[in-house]
Design an enzyme around this catalytic site. Structure first.
Site, PDB file in Angstrom:
ATOM      1  N   HIS A 236      10.401  13.803 -42.828  1.00  0.00           N
ATOM      2  CA  HIS A 236       8.950  13.289 -43.000  1.00  0.00           C
ATOM      3  C   HIS A 236       8.416  14.019 -43.994  1.00  0.00           C
ATOM      4  CE1 HIS A 236       4.838  12.949 -41.505  1.00  0.00           C
ATOM      5  NE2 HIS A 236       5.219  11.815 -40.665  1.00  0.00           N
TER       6      HIS A 236
ATOM      7  N   ASP B 115      11.768  20.817 -37.637  1.00  0.00           N
ATOM      8  CA  ASP B 115      10.793  20.214 -37.086  1.00  0.00           C
ATOM      9  C   ASP B 115      11.208  19.369 -36.062  1.00  0.00           C
ATOM     10  OD1 ASP B 115       8.906  18.183 -37.062  1.00  0.00           O
ATOM     11  OD2 ASP B 115       9.050  17.278 -39.267  1.00  0.00           O
TER      12      ASP B 115
ATOM     13  N   GLN C  60       9.522  14.961 -33.040  1.00  0.00           N
ATOM     14  CA  GLN C  60       9.975  13.832 -32.576  1.00  0.00           C
ATOM     15  C   GLN C  60      11.041  14.473 -31.308  1.00  0.00           C
ATOM     16  OE1 GLN C  60       9.334  10.812 -32.690  1.00  0.00           O
ATOM     17  NE2 GLN C  60       8.127  10.982 -34.573  1.00  0.00           N
TER      18      GLN C  60
ATOM     19  N   LYS D  98       2.192  13.660 -29.779  1.00  0.00           N
ATOM     20  CA  LYS D  98       3.236  12.836 -29.663  1.00  0.00           C
ATOM     21  C   LYS D  98       3.782  13.258 -28.145  1.00  0.00           C
ATOM     22  CE  LYS D  98       4.634  13.020 -34.205  1.00  0.00           C
ATOM     23  NZ  LYS D  98       4.359  11.697 -35.053  1.00  0.00           N
TER      24      LYS D  98
ATOM     25  N   CYS E  20       5.882   7.628 -43.503  1.00  0.00           N
ATOM     26  CA  CYS E  20       5.906   8.930 -44.205  1.00  0.00           C
ATOM     27  C   CYS E  20       7.070   9.461 -44.387  1.00  0.00           C
ATOM     28  CB  CYS E  20       5.044   9.805 -43.198  1.00  0.00           C
ATOM     29  SG  CYS E  20       3.201   9.418 -43.075  1.00  0.00           S
TER      30      CYS E  20
HETATM   31  C1  LIG Z   1       9.451  13.954 -37.765  1.00  0.00           C
HETATM   32  C2  LIG Z   1       8.044  14.364 -37.981  1.00  0.00           C
HETATM   33  N1  LIG Z   1       7.469  15.333 -38.501  1.00  0.00           N
HETATM   34  C3  LIG Z   1       6.260  15.700 -38.740  1.00  0.00           C
HETATM   35  C4  LIG Z   1       5.318  14.799 -38.327  1.00  0.00           C
HETATM   36  C5  LIG Z   1       3.989  14.989 -38.514  1.00  0.00           C
HETATM   37  O1  LIG Z   1       3.240  15.140 -37.362  1.00  0.00           O
HETATM   38  P1  LIG Z   1       1.569  15.551 -37.348  1.00  0.00           P
HETATM   39  O2  LIG Z   1       0.965  14.336 -38.146  1.00  0.00           O
HETATM   40  O3  LIG Z   1       1.218  15.628 -35.948  1.00  0.00           O
HETATM   41  O4  LIG Z   1       1.332  16.591 -37.984  1.00  0.00           O
HETATM   42  C6  LIG Z   1       5.692  13.594 -37.774  1.00  0.00           C
HETATM   43  C7  LIG Z   1       4.817  12.629 -37.225  1.00  0.00           C
HETATM   44  O5  LIG Z   1       4.295  11.708 -37.647  1.00  0.00           O
HETATM   45  C8  LIG Z   1       7.284  13.344 -37.589  1.00  0.00           C
HETATM   46  O6  LIG Z   1       7.525  12.272 -37.029  1.00  0.00           O
END
Ligand SMILES: Cc1ncc(COP(=O)(O)O)c(C=O)c1O
Ligand SMILES: Cc1ncc(COP(=O)(O)O)c(C=O)c1O
Lengths: 142, 416, 416, 142
Positions: free
Chosen positions: C132, C210, C213, C236, C374
């Site tokens: 991401h 990370d 998910q 999430k 993203c």
């Molecule tokens: C794999 C992953 N990493 C990071 C993020 C970023 O999360 P957040 O927007 O809550 O910081 C997301 C969600 O969009 C994600 O799916």
């Protein structure tokens, strides 16, 4: 507001007119403790007898009434006691301030039990005790 | 002390109905009615805010900006609608000048990192002696990272900003940014932001105002102040935690590098390099505090529904009354007596440690703050190690202040 | 397509009652029942979370840590209690290892700024092709700031992490940090975190996962994974927006410089210099997202009350069913077919643009995401410019998946 | 799901089989527009008559059906029109997608009015129009 059960006369009196305050320049043991958050500071000076019991304890305390009274009542109470007894007393005091119920035998120290409703002030009462424990441990390690 | 000396009249009473909007005010503490006098640390929340947030989560929530479906589009609209609202609330020229952050602290850190990276060694940042740590520590960290100079401009003994000294601080023309509070969270002092901005600009510096306290009590107009940066924090504005605002001139935001990287702040991404989204999105990485932003919108609407005229009149009357009442308490000394001031009153009382004051007040249901109020250097400047502090909000009443004063008098009685 | 082929049995049905906890699920969209299949972007909130936040604001709120009065002490306890809860939820050794952030993005940026500043030019950070943007852009920015190297380790054609290639990437011993997703938000791939950690450690590198998910769908145990950093995001996890978590080994947190400066993260402050609070407070500057943290606690309690055994069984059954159902839709191609995968399914459908798919599904009340999610570089790697994506949560039902598949079939019919 | 009122046959047909797609290599006017978010891209090529009216307009569109159909319907509709008319049409289309109600005289372009319920897709329909306006403005500025 009636006379408050936490700030009972013993706390106020000891804070205002401590009986065990002062320096002991020739004492072999010195310790101190501080709480940067509220600026409380405690200095301790002690003589120990041949059996390792506290013979005389003096404190110099700058801080709130809870801390000052705690230091003075502690000095009184631990005189004549050894390390094991000090740590048992400390544990009982912790139990009292955590639960609000003073274990038997805590004596005048049970005046701090109402702190269990004022958790942010518990460290004020405990500061002299942690300084004392640290001082005694340092002495043992020497 | 039992007789009430000068009860403020209509002005202070006119907001009496707002108390009904704050459910927490009918709670009891240690068996006593809660008297909440710590609004400067964080304000309580009206049901309008609570209900708005709950309703959003119950009926209209999804992640924003990227969703091509109804729920996401509606949530995006609500979120971006608050940007318009905030722009209006602060007198900004454009919605693009509003960046959402977690709080004031993050907003200032954003400027320190991003705008700060554009300052060069040899340049200086000026803060005042009365800054909250939030407007001091980020600049110390910038100094230690980049070698810029950090200058501290003094306050006078009554707690006003020393404008002559500020002029001297600025005189060598090396200052890149002046970062000063618009209202002190300790002294209550309100600074003359427009005059500071004029002096800064004349010296070729930009100016940041920490409006964390002021924006709660007075209408802010960043255009009229000729500010360059302005920060506010939602939880003091009767809004949720987790949401703050940086306002900055558009051309500054456009020139500044991004602060945090991630989703939503990019235009295109490849493994080699990324390009940034337009302002303000360049500064909003990741999923923002969506529900809190919407809650902030409800808070601002609530404030606007009362209006700053009424709020100002109410708080001025309360403050005057409080200064008078507290002045009658033996041994009580107010720290901070600048003529321009708001409803934040710090004090000491004879030898009674402020922590003992706070605990004894709490046992009577009265919540005040005690300590250094995240302004340790200011404490030293004023010659105290800590103070007790009572601070007022739209729901504060003269009776509460009378109760405070009477209880302080009793506490003092204990200690003599 | 009207006949349902393999309805998952008990496993998927066992969580049916949880739908009653999510008020939003009874909303209508364009006159249709909402079918919410975008939980990977952000999950909906159960009433347990909504009520907890509202109740906090109604009865028990004040700013934390510095207040010496009842309301503040109780709120501090609630806030710090969630730290214990999160530590347990993630299998951490100590509560001090839990740092609260706004979201995953901020957590990763914190590591990139703070731990990143301890990396030296010549050292490298490794990310994978399936990251991401939140786990790519902060490292690009670090590279551009400090001159470290950024390496991208590939995925295989089915969307698994190429472990042989990772070994080669690590082989020169210059890698300081491996930052890789524990579950892809596009492909659904679950990576073998323990194996990655072992490889990284053998090469002398630290490892960040990370878990944005993964933590929603599987129990995380940072100790068992032998991770060094782990990030999750509250919204999430059926929790509020505005709250995320960085877990890091205590000794790392202790060695790392602070990120943001301000109140609450300091030990002492003078104009000249400041010293930092103990971990984790060193990393939490300013008033945190108090209400949201408490709300996150309610969300974690809710998840634990269901249990990851039930959640895993439910979602595995749903995913298998969905892959089968979608496989029957003509022209539909699933992007990401690694054997280890969770309930996030990206797909394309013949020539129909994913945005048209999303809009047409939305007109039928079905919320899916479409775009690059993203993860632009991953899109290029997989040879698509965008995908549509359906993702599942604890409230997703087989009927919803059947509706999705049937509607997709109809949409395809439009376009031929 | 019945034939959808937004994706009516005209949209689908024009997206699939555009009537005005292609290049005009010798055209004096070329323009383009893109939406990095969704990857939509439109290239425009135009001949203008002596009165400044669009004589021929061709588009090369890569993107979603809404964008592709919009480009094709636009090309048809603006042929023979001058800059003022183009901008009036564009304004009417904006009004239609913002309100859901198509102003009189919008003709086939009113097929996009239901986008007012799909606000994130409005830019897909408007992309060809903004590319056109930009191209015509560039030409005026020359
Ligand atoms: C794999 C992953 N990493 C990071 C993020 C970023 O999360 P957040 O927007 O809550 O910081 C997301 C969600 O969009 C994600 O799916
Ligand atoms: C003057 C001032 N500046 C900054 C802050 C920091 O606000 P926050 O903690 O919301 O970032 C405060 C509040 O504590 C404040 O009073």
């Amino acid at each position: 507001m009636a006379q408050d059960d936490l700030y009972r006369s013993v706390v106020l009196e000891r804070a205002k007119s401590p009986r065990h305050a002062g320096d002991l320049p020739d004492a072999p043991l010195h310790g101190q403790g501080g709480n940067p958050l509220c600026g409380d500071r405690v200095k301790l000076h002690a003589m120990v007898d041949t059996q390792g019991r506290i013979a005389t304890l003096r404190h110099e305390t700058r801080g709130c009434a809870i801390c000052a009274a705690s230091a003075d009542l502690m000095a009184e109470r631990v005189t004549g006691q050894g390390r094991a007894q000090v740590s048992r007393l400390q544990a009982e005091l912790v139990a009292a301030v955590e639960t609000g119920i003073a274990p038997e035998g805590l004596g005048e120290l049970s005046v701090f039990a109402p702190l269990h409703q004022h958790r942010s002030r518990i460290r004020c009462a405990m500061l002299p005790w942690s300084a004392l424990t640290e001082m005694l441990n340092d002495e043992k390690d020497r | 002390m039992d007789q009430i000396l000068t009860r403020p009249g209509r002005a202070a009473d006119s907001l009496r109905h707002v108390r009904d909007d704050f459910p927490i005010l009918s709670e009891k503490v240690h068996g006593k009615d809660l008297v909440f006098l710590d609004s400067a640390a964080s304000a309580q929340k009206p049901r309008q805010v609570i209900d708005c947030m709950a309703e959003t989560m119950r009926t209209q929530y999804a992640n924003i900006h990227r969703g091509l479906y109804w729920m996401s589009e509606r949530t995006t609209e609500a979120y971006e609608g608050v940007r318009d609202q905030v722009a209006k609330f602060l007198g900004a020229n454009a919605r693009e000048e509003i960046v959402f952050t977690r709080n004031s602290t993050e907003a200032i850190n954003l400027v320190a990192h991003s705008y700060g990276s554009m300052l060069r060694p040899g340049q200086a940042v000026v803060v005042s002696e009365m800054e909250h740590h939030a407007n001091l520590v980020p600049w110390q960290m910038l100094r230690d990272r980049t070698g810029i100079e950090l200058r501290v401009t003094p306050v006078t003994d009554d707690g006003a900003l020393d404008m002559d000294a500020l002029a001297r601080t600025l005189s060598d023309g090396r200052v890149g940014l002046v970062a000063i509070t618009h209202m002190s969270n300790v002294l209550g002092t309100i600074t003359d932001a427009r005059a500071i901005a004029d002096m800064a600009h004349a010296a070729g510096a930009k100016v940041l105002f920490d409006g964390s306290q002021l924006a709660v009590h007075r209408r802010v107009d960043v255009s009229a102040l000729d500010a360059d940066f302005y920060v506010v924090t939602g939880h003091k504005l009767y809004g949720p935690t987790g949401i703050g605002v940086l306002w900055a001139r558009r051309e500054l935001l456009e020139a500044m590098p991004p602060f945090l990287g991630g989703g939503d702040m990019i235009s295109t991404v490849s493994f080699e390099r990324s390009t940034w989204a337009h302002v303000p999105h360049k500064f909003e990485a990741g999923t923002p505090a969506i529900i809190e932003t919407i809650g902030l919108g409800a808070a601002l609407a609530y404030i606007e529904s009362i209006g700053f005229d009424a709020i100002g009149a109410h708080e001025d009357a309360l403050t005057a009354y409080a200064l008078e009442m507290l002045g009658q308490v033996q041994g009580l000394k107010v720290i901070g007596t600048a003529p321009q001031r708001g409803g934040v009153i710090s004090f000491t009382m004879a030898d009674v440690h402020p922590h003992d004051i706070a605990t004894l007040l709490d046992r009577n249901g009265i919540a005040v703050r005690a300590g250094h109020h995240c302004a340790e250097p200011l404490m030293r400047r004023m010659g105290v190690s800590a103070t007790a502090r009572a601070s007022f909000g739209i729901y504060t009443t003269p009776e509460e202040i009378a109760t405070l004063a009477a209880t302080l008098e009793q506490i003092r009685g204990f200690f003599v």
